[in-house]
Design an enzyme around this catalytic site. Structure first.
Site: not given
Length: 371
Positions: A15-16, A138, A166, A168, A248, A333
């Site tokens: 993953g990232l 989550y 925070t 990423l 969005w 938002d």
């Protein structure tokens, strides 16, 4: 101290963040790393996870595996986000304890903090007021994960550390138009819009060959073999056209962004140099004489913020798109401000180096190179 030949299991190593942590450990000379793809090991399967720990017996664990996504995915798949993340954490942290893992690093998210948290958000504002609704399931799962680490440490004397990154972005990011986080989604949308603006259909098809786009609710799909009309129809559903990109919300929310390879460096720094005792030195004593050990997690970020509007225009400039950026204010938002207080991380010896302008340019170059 973790030795260079210690066996370290990196859960989520493709993953990232997991891939960046894997590479960072390799660069530091750690040569006994263990990883499994989802096909090789389903972390939702408790029996499979137990067999893995029985066979591999890792000395340290990095829990970077998680079910993640952007605001649309969090709203639509609320059950998946809480169930899958709780299950992954239960299995990996539980088996780490049962198998005597010496050090564990758990990766959470700054969405654990209340919607109206004071800015910047320090670790001790956890659980002080309601969460943001859009990603509440989550966030609750991640709060449970950090509390598991904290509670195992207090009851069993383990050394499990929780870090809360925070927003990423970086190499190996998810560029899905619906389920990815805001920055990579904007990069792909604006890249595709630039290609349409220039009528560069070869570039559009190259992108769709790598990452086909679907509209599940309408049964639509666009890949490199689709007609131009079908491609335009599908991309329009995601606000992408030659003339404009529609994003969005209002663009007003402020966000903090951290380059994923820096998150990896901070994580490995904590794994190697920070112990649980270092994170709870200021625990107060209550009226009953009990030392209240809580909020031992560590924020990981830059301590700097930028509006979604401004980051969209930075991306537009970096990509060279000449069309408009429009905003759909009928869409949510999310939390308006999410700036982290990173003073604890600084006290523990780590500071960021990559700022947002450099990071956006780097990620767009990576994106083009990996089409």
């Amino acid at each position: 101290m973790i030795s260079k030949d210690a066996k370290i299991y990196v859960a989520g190593h493709r993953g990232l963040v997991g891939s960046a942590i894997w590479n960072n450990l390799k660069q530091r000379g750690f040569c006994n790393l263990v990883g499994r793809t989802h096909q090789q090991l389903d972390l939702l399967d408790g029996e499979a996870v137990r067999r893995f720990f029985d066979e591999e017996r890792p000395q340290a664990v990095v829990l970077a595996a998680a079910h993640v996504g952007g605001i649309m995915a969090n709203l639509r798949y609320r059950a998946d986000f809480i169930y899958q993340n709780l299950q992954i954490q239960q299995n990996v942290i539980g088996e780490s304890w049962r198998h005597g893992v010496e050090k564990l690093l758990f990766l959470g998210s700054t969405c654990i903090y209340p919607r109206e948290a004071p800015q910047p958000m320090a670790e001790d504002c956890l659980l002080t007021s309601p969460l943001e609704y859009t990603n509440e399931p989550y966030a609750i799962a991640k709060i449970a994960g950090l509390k598991m680490c904290e509670s195992f440490n207090l009851q069993y004397g383990t050394n499990y550390i929780a870090v809360m990154p925070t927003n990423l972005y970086g190499p190996n990011d998810n560029f899905h138009l619906e389920n990815s986080h805001v920055l990579p989604a904007m990069i792909r949308k604006i890249h595709l819009a630039k290609c349409l603006h220039r009528a560069d259909w070869e570039a559009v098809r190259k992108d769709l060959a790598c990452r086909p786009v679907t509209v599940p609710s309408e049964g639509l799909r666009a890949d490199h073999l689709s007609s131009e009309a079908d491609i335009l129809r599908v991309l329009a559903r995601y606000g992408i056209s030659a003339e404009a990109v529609t994003l969005w919300g209002t663009g007003k929310p402020m966000r903090e962004f951290l380059w994923s390879e820096e998150m990896a460096d901070a994580s490995v720094h904590v794994l190697l140099h920070v112990d649980f005792a270092d994170t709870c030195t200021d625990a107060p004593v209550n009226q009953d004489g009990l030392r209240e050990v809580r909020n031992c997690h560590i924020n990981v970020g830059t301590g700097k913020e930028i509006s979604i509007h401004d980051i969209a225009h930075k991306i537009r400039q970096a990509i060279g798109y000449e069309g408009e950026i429009r905003w759909d204010s009928s869409k949510p938002d999310g939390t308006l401000k999410k700036l982290t207080d990173v003073s604890k991380l600084h006290r523990l010896g780590w500071h960021h180096k990559v700022d947002i302008d450099e990071g956006v340019s780097r990620l767009y170059e990576w994106y083009k190179a990996n089409l």
